[in-house]
Design an enzyme around this catalytic site. Structure first.
Site, PDB file in Angstrom:
ATOM      1  N   ASN A   1       0.874  -1.176   0.000  1.00 64.54           N
ATOM      2  CA  ASN A   1       0.000   0.000   0.000  1.00 64.54           C
ATOM      3  C   ASN A   1       0.908   1.222   0.000  1.00 64.54           C
ATOM      4  O   ASN A   1       1.481   1.567   1.027  1.00 64.54           O
ATOM      5  CB  ASN A   1      -0.894  -0.034   1.250  1.00 64.54           C
ATOM      6  CG  ASN A   1      -1.746   1.214   1.373  1.00 64.54           C
ATOM      7  OD1 ASN A   1      -1.780   2.050   0.474  1.00 64.54           O
ATOM      8  ND2 ASN A   1      -2.447   1.337   2.501  1.00 64.54           N
TER       9      ASN A   1
ATOM     10  N   LYS B   1       0.160   4.214  -0.250  1.00 59.10           N
ATOM     11  CA  LYS B   1      -0.472   5.397   0.362  1.00 59.10           C
ATOM     12  C   LYS B   1      -0.222   6.621  -0.542  1.00 59.10           C
ATOM     13  O   LYS B   1      -0.120   6.452  -1.757  1.00 59.10           O
ATOM     14  CB  LYS B   1       0.014   5.587   1.796  1.00 59.10           C
ATOM     15  CG  LYS B   1      -0.192   4.298   2.611  1.00 59.10           C
ATOM     16  CD  LYS B   1      -0.016   4.440   4.087  1.00 59.10           C
ATOM     17  CE  LYS B   1      -0.223   3.068   4.754  1.00 59.10           C
ATOM     18  NZ  LYS B   1      -0.152   3.137   6.231  1.00 59.10           N
TER      19      LYS B   1
ATOM     20  N   HIS C   1      -9.593   0.855   5.027  1.00 62.73           N
ATOM     21  CA  HIS C   1      -8.320   1.112   5.703  1.00 62.73           C
ATOM     22  C   HIS C   1      -8.562   2.079   6.870  1.00 62.73           C
ATOM     23  O   HIS C   1      -9.358   3.013   6.755  1.00 62.73           O
ATOM     24  CB  HIS C   1      -7.303   1.688   4.719  1.00 62.73           C
ATOM     25  CG  HIS C   1      -5.911   1.676   5.264  1.00 62.73           C
ATOM     26  ND1 HIS C   1      -5.474   2.593   6.187  1.00 62.73           N
ATOM     27  CD2 HIS C   1      -4.879   0.827   5.052  1.00 62.73           C
ATOM     28  CE1 HIS C   1      -4.223   2.310   6.506  1.00 62.73           C
ATOM     29  NE2 HIS C   1      -3.834   1.240   5.837  1.00 62.73           N
TER      30      HIS C   1
ATOM     31  N   GLU D   1      -6.923   4.482   7.933  1.00 65.34           N
ATOM     32  CA  GLU D   1      -6.693   5.898   7.634  1.00 65.34           C
ATOM     33  C   GLU D   1      -7.917   6.512   6.978  1.00 65.34           C
ATOM     34  O   GLU D   1      -8.224   7.678   7.174  1.00 65.34           O
ATOM     35  CB  GLU D   1      -5.440   6.046   6.762  1.00 65.34           C
ATOM     36  CG  GLU D   1      -4.172   5.786   7.564  1.00 65.34           C
ATOM     37  CD  GLU D   1      -2.999   5.260   6.767  1.00 65.34           C
ATOM     38  OE1 GLU D   1      -3.003   5.358   5.524  1.00 65.34           O
ATOM     39  OE2 GLU D   1      -2.055   4.737   7.409  1.00 65.34           O
TER      40      GLU D   1
ATOM     41  N   GLU E   1      -5.379  -5.177  10.376  1.00 68.30           N
ATOM     42  CA  GLU E   1      -4.378  -4.139  10.612  1.00 68.30           C
ATOM     43  C   GLU E   1      -4.685  -3.443  11.936  1.00 68.30           C
ATOM     44  O   GLU E   1      -5.516  -2.522  11.966  1.00 68.30           O
ATOM     45  CB  GLU E   1      -4.401  -3.103   9.474  1.00 68.30           C
ATOM     46  CG  GLU E   1      -4.044  -3.664   8.119  1.00 68.30           C
ATOM     47  CD  GLU E   1      -3.431  -2.604   7.215  1.00 68.30           C
ATOM     48  OE1 GLU E   1      -2.363  -2.865   6.668  1.00 68.30           O
ATOM     49  OE2 GLU E   1      -4.006  -1.501   7.074  1.00 68.30           O
TER      50      GLU E   1
ATOM     51  N   GLY F   1       2.465   2.101  10.869  1.00 69.98           N
ATOM     52  CA  GLY F   1       3.414   3.202  10.745  1.00 69.98           C
ATOM     53  C   GLY F   1       4.097   3.577  12.050  1.00 69.98           C
ATOM     54  O   GLY F   1       4.745   4.609  12.150  1.00 69.98           O
TER      55      GLY F   1
ATOM     56  N   SER G   1       3.479  -2.317  10.406  1.00 68.79           N
ATOM     57  CA  SER G   1       4.928  -2.394  10.666  1.00 68.79           C
ATOM     58  C   SER G   1       5.513  -3.762  10.330  1.00 68.79           C
ATOM     59  O   SER G   1       6.437  -4.237  10.989  1.00 68.79           O
ATOM     60  CB  SER G   1       5.243  -2.005  12.116  1.00 68.79           C
ATOM     61  OG  SER G   1       4.855  -0.668  12.359  1.00 68.79           O
TER      62      SER G   1
HETATM   63  P1  13P Z   1       3.034   0.190   7.720  1.00 67.47           P
HETATM   64  O1  13P Z   1       3.546  -1.074   7.106  1.00 67.47           O
HETATM   65  O2  13P Z   1       3.771   1.420   7.285  1.00 67.47           O
HETATM   66  O3  13P Z   1       2.900   0.087   9.210  1.00 67.47           O
HETATM   67  O4  13P Z   1       1.538   0.406   7.156  1.00 67.47           O
HETATM   68  C1  13P Z   1       0.654  -0.650   7.185  1.00 67.47           C
HETATM   69  C2  13P Z   1      -0.541  -0.278   6.410  1.00 67.47           C
HETATM   70  O5  13P Z   1      -1.268   0.618   6.763  1.00 67.47           O
HETATM   71  C3  13P Z   1      -0.792  -0.998   5.148  1.00 67.47           C
HETATM   72  O6  13P Z   1      -2.050  -0.726   4.659  1.00 67.47           O
END
Ligand code: 13P
Length: 254
Positions: free
Chosen positions: A9, A11, A98, A100, A170, A176, A216
């Site tokens: 992803n 982002k 997601h 976010e 997740e 992150g 992560s």
């Molecule tokens: P990270 O791997 O940066 O923690 O992000 C995970 C994520 O949100 C994948 O959709």
């Protein structure tokens, strides 16, 4: 055997040329190094999708997907992108739910239900994300939260449609942050998800569905996570922006 998948992803990162370069590096490494049956999905910004989809025509190991889609078929929604448009450029997947998007764009269960339906209607495979916040885990609500996210946005589907989904667990506190759920913590939730699916759709559907872990995940911890019985791969944020790391994660299956 469930399909083993590592999805990146990206982002809101990488301009058009940076994205093309990274994708080419990833595809080259995969062709050279990945001998197993595992598959990679790159979920790029919309801007890159058409070009990336054209670059993967000659490999079955890599597909591309979007990170969101609007919930309506078409219409006066300035700035939005529909599932039909995404599918028309050759993308096969779309990340939905997601954390976010739930957090910053106020996407709730009712809206995500519509997004899941319209994605399936346009032959996109939703990668449906679920996960609890730190507060929810600390107050021991994580199982309830996960179940609610399943019930409200994907348990309305027929067994046939449900079987088309990819799920991604997740935990919000691991995204992150550099803090990964331990392999045991992740396995516990993945097994719970599969148990809930079995109760609703039966064991065969539950056993067949791919459930990814995200938060992560990196080349160091992927092997231990992917070795767990109910973890079928990863949804990778930060580490998907480095070709070497992403492909090493893809190689982390036993
Ligand atoms: P990270 O791997 O940066 O923690 O992000 C995970 C994520 O949100 C994948 O959709």
């Amino acid at each position: 055997m469930r399909t083993k998948i590592v999805a990146g992803n990206w982002k809101m990162n990488l301009d058009y040329f940076e994205g093309l370069n990274l994708f080419n590096e990833i595809v080259t490494l995969i062709k050279q190094e990945v001998t197993g049956k595992q598959e990679a999905i790159i979920c790029s910004p919309y801007i890159h999708l058409h070009a990336l989809a054209n670059l993967v025509i000659d490999t079955e190991k890599v597909s591309v997907g979007a990170q969101n889609a609007h919930h309506a078929e078409a219409g006066a929604f300035t700035g939005e992108i529909s599932a039909k448009m995404i599918h028309s450029v050759g993308a096969e997947y779309v990340i939905l739910g997601h954390s976010e998007r739930r957090q910053y764009f106020a996407e709730d269960g009712a809206l995500l239900t519509k997004k899941v339906d319209i994605a399936l209607a346009h032959h996109l495979t939703p990668i449906y994300c679920i996960g609890e916040t730190l507060k929810e885990r600390e107050s021991h609500k994580h199982f309830d939260v996960i179940k609610k996210q399943l019930v409200e946005s994907v348990f309305h589907l027929s067994a046939a449609d449900f079987s088309k989904l990819i799920l991604a667990y997740e935990p919000v506190w691991a995204i992150g942050t550099g803090v990964t759920a331990s392999a045991d913590q992740a396995q516990e939730i993945h097994a719970f998800i599969r148990k809930e699916i079995a109760a609703k759709y039966g064991k065969a559907v539950a056993d067949g569905i791919t459930i990814l872990y995200g938060g992560s995940c990196n080349p160091k911890n992927a092997h231990e996570l992917f070795a767990k019985h109910d973890i079928d791969g990863g949804l990778i944020g930060g580490a998907s922006l480095k070709a070497r790391d992403f492909v090493d994660i893809l190689k982390a299956f036993n």
